[in-house]
Write an enzyme that holds these catalytic residues in place. Structure first.
Site, PDB file in Angstrom:
ATOM      1  N   ASN A 112      -9.012  -1.798  12.832  1.00  0.00           N
ATOM      2  CA  ASN A 112     -10.370  -1.902  12.290  1.00  0.00           C
ATOM      3  C   ASN A 112     -10.516  -3.118  11.371  1.00  0.00           C
ATOM      4  O   ASN A 112     -11.481  -3.223  10.632  1.00  0.00           O
ATOM      5  CB  ASN A 112     -10.731  -0.622  11.529  1.00  0.00           C
ATOM      6  CG  ASN A 112      -9.787  -0.360  10.363  1.00  0.00           C
ATOM      7  OD1 ASN A 112      -8.856  -1.135  10.107  1.00  0.00           O
ATOM      8  ND2 ASN A 112     -10.019   0.730   9.641  1.00  0.00           N
ATOM      9  N   HIS A 142      -8.521  -3.891   8.874  1.00  0.00           N
ATOM     10  CA  HIS A 142      -8.033  -3.728   7.508  1.00  0.00           C
ATOM     11  C   HIS A 142      -6.806  -4.605   7.258  1.00  0.00           C
ATOM     12  O   HIS A 142      -6.039  -4.908   8.166  1.00  0.00           O
ATOM     13  CB  HIS A 142      -7.782  -2.248   7.155  1.00  0.00           C
ATOM     14  CG  HIS A 142      -6.573  -1.615   7.774  1.00  0.00           C
ATOM     15  ND1 HIS A 142      -6.406  -0.246   7.833  1.00  0.00           N
ATOM     16  CD2 HIS A 142      -5.459  -2.129   8.361  1.00  0.00           C
ATOM     17  CE1 HIS A 142      -5.256   0.018   8.419  1.00  0.00           C
ATOM     18  NE2 HIS A 142      -4.659  -1.099   8.745  1.00  0.00           N
ATOM     19  N   GLU A 173     -10.053  -0.942   3.757  1.00  0.00           N
ATOM     20  CA  GLU A 173     -10.780  -0.443   4.924  1.00  0.00           C
ATOM     21  C   GLU A 173     -12.189  -1.030   4.965  1.00  0.00           C
ATOM     22  O   GLU A 173     -12.798  -1.273   3.917  1.00  0.00           O
ATOM     23  CB  GLU A 173     -10.898   1.079   4.815  1.00  0.00           C
ATOM     24  CG  GLU A 173      -9.559   1.802   4.754  1.00  0.00           C
ATOM     25  CD  GLU A 173      -8.913   1.944   6.126  1.00  0.00           C
ATOM     26  OE1 GLU A 173      -8.553   0.926   6.731  1.00  0.00           O
ATOM     27  OE2 GLU A 173      -8.781   3.088   6.573  1.00  0.00           O
ATOM     28  N   ASP A 229       0.837  -1.207   0.000  1.00  0.00           N
ATOM     29  CA  ASP A 229       0.000   0.000   0.000  1.00  0.00           C
ATOM     30  C   ASP A 229       0.874   1.260   0.000  1.00  0.00           C
ATOM     31  O   ASP A 229       2.086   1.183   0.229  1.00  0.00           O
ATOM     32  CB  ASP A 229      -0.992   0.009   1.182  1.00  0.00           C
ATOM     33  CG  ASP A 229      -0.360  -0.395   2.504  1.00  0.00           C
ATOM     34  OD1 ASP A 229       0.880  -0.336   2.625  1.00  0.00           O
ATOM     35  OD2 ASP A 229      -1.102  -0.772   3.427  1.00  0.00           O
TER      36      ASP A 229
HETATM   37  P1  PGA Z   1       0.775  -2.142  13.003  1.00  0.00           P
HETATM   38  O1  PGA Z   1      -0.202  -1.841  11.792  1.00  0.00           O
HETATM   39  O2  PGA Z   1       1.574  -3.364  12.603  1.00  0.00           O
HETATM   40  O3  PGA Z   1       1.616  -0.915  13.110  1.00  0.00           O
HETATM   41  O4  PGA Z   1      -0.069  -2.416  14.201  1.00  0.00           O
HETATM   42  C1  PGA Z   1      -1.016  -2.831  11.284  1.00  0.00           C
HETATM   43  C2  PGA Z   1      -1.959  -2.227  10.274  1.00  0.00           C
HETATM   44  O5  PGA Z   1      -2.571  -1.180  10.547  1.00  0.00           O
HETATM   45  O6  PGA Z   1      -2.115  -2.798   9.187  1.00  0.00           O
END
Ligand code: PGA
Length: 246
Positions: A136, A138, A143, A67
């Site tokens: 959330n 994702h 999302e 992404d």
């Molecule tokens: P994080 O992010 O590994 O920093 O918890 C995960 C994400 O939001 O995909």
């Protein structure tokens, strides 16, 4: 889908790196999609150590970016490609020519996403998806609501993701409001996927991912239907799961 519970973050990182290394031994020209975020950083350090010891050959890998923020170029400190380069590509001595990009500053971002999907198709699909879990649900920036058929595309970030990215961008105001993401369809079709989940703050979303209804409201829940997905969670994240209670 398989669940493995690691003792702690270090154990999770070590096990994840070993799994990836085992797979790359069998498939040295694998197509691998690589997450940024905090969680996989330990895995990437372990993988780099395995590479230093000559246990991983990265020279033929094909790497796909998961992404990127819309409008953000490589020189921007917020660039997720920049983060991937520092944490994964450089330590593993992977060359720019081996990487298929989602460029945040592409002149036609939608076409950038379509070309990305064509490149995945031409390579025969992803062999390994290394993923983190958003608060959330994702995966990448798919999302909620995102169902399992959605292709790579430009998306609007939810307030929750903007809040989550604030610590990486300096403040919530500095987080771009839109992003390019690899699609659910491409991620769900990966031959193997490794979802890394660490820490107490992920307990509730991990439980919804593994034990809740499969629904676009929790995009990660679609992994329940993917036979070759492994969820690697540490005990702090897994404590609320029915399976962890025995
Ligand atoms: P994080 O992010 O590994 O920093 O918890 C995960 C994400 O939001 O995909």
């Amino acid at each position: 889908m398989l669940l493995t519970i690691a003792d702690d973050y270090h154990d999770l990182s070590r096990q994840a790196a070993q799994r990836a290394a085992d797979l790359l031994k069998v498939s040295p020209a694998a197509a691998v999609i690589v997450a940024t975020g905090e969680t996989p950083m330990g895995m990437y350090r372990e993988l780099a150590a395995l590479k230093q010891r000559g246990e991983v050959d990265t020279s033929r890998l094909r790497i796909f970016q998961l992404d990127e923020y819309l409008g953000v170029g490589d020189d921007d400190a917020r660039s997720l490609y920049g983060w991937m380069k520092r944490s994964f590509l450089d330590p593993l001595e992977i060359r720019a020519e081996q990487v298929v990009r989602l460029r945040g500053d592409a002149s036609d971002p939608s076409e950038e996403c379509s070309a990305f999907d064509r490149a995945i198709e031409e390579t025969g699909g992803l062999d390994l998806a290394i993923l983190g879990l958003g608060m959330n649900g994702h995966l990448g920036f798919n999302e909620p609501p995102s169902d399992h058929e959605l292709p790579s595309r430009v998306v609007a970030l939810t307030p929750e993701s903007i809040g989550g990215s604030a610590r990486y961008c300096g403040s919530a105001d500095a987080v771009p409001r839109r992003a390019l993401t690899a699609g659910m369809k491409q991620l769900m079709a990966a031959k193997h996927s490794l979802l890394l989940v660490s820490g107490e703050r992920k307990q509730s979303i991990l439980k919804r991912t593994l034990e809740g209804a499969v629904s676009p409201e929790v995009p990660s829940s679609y992994l329940q239907r993917v036979a070759d997905a492994t969820v690697l969670a540490d005990q702090d994240a897994a404590r609320a799961l029915d399976s962890a209670r025995g």
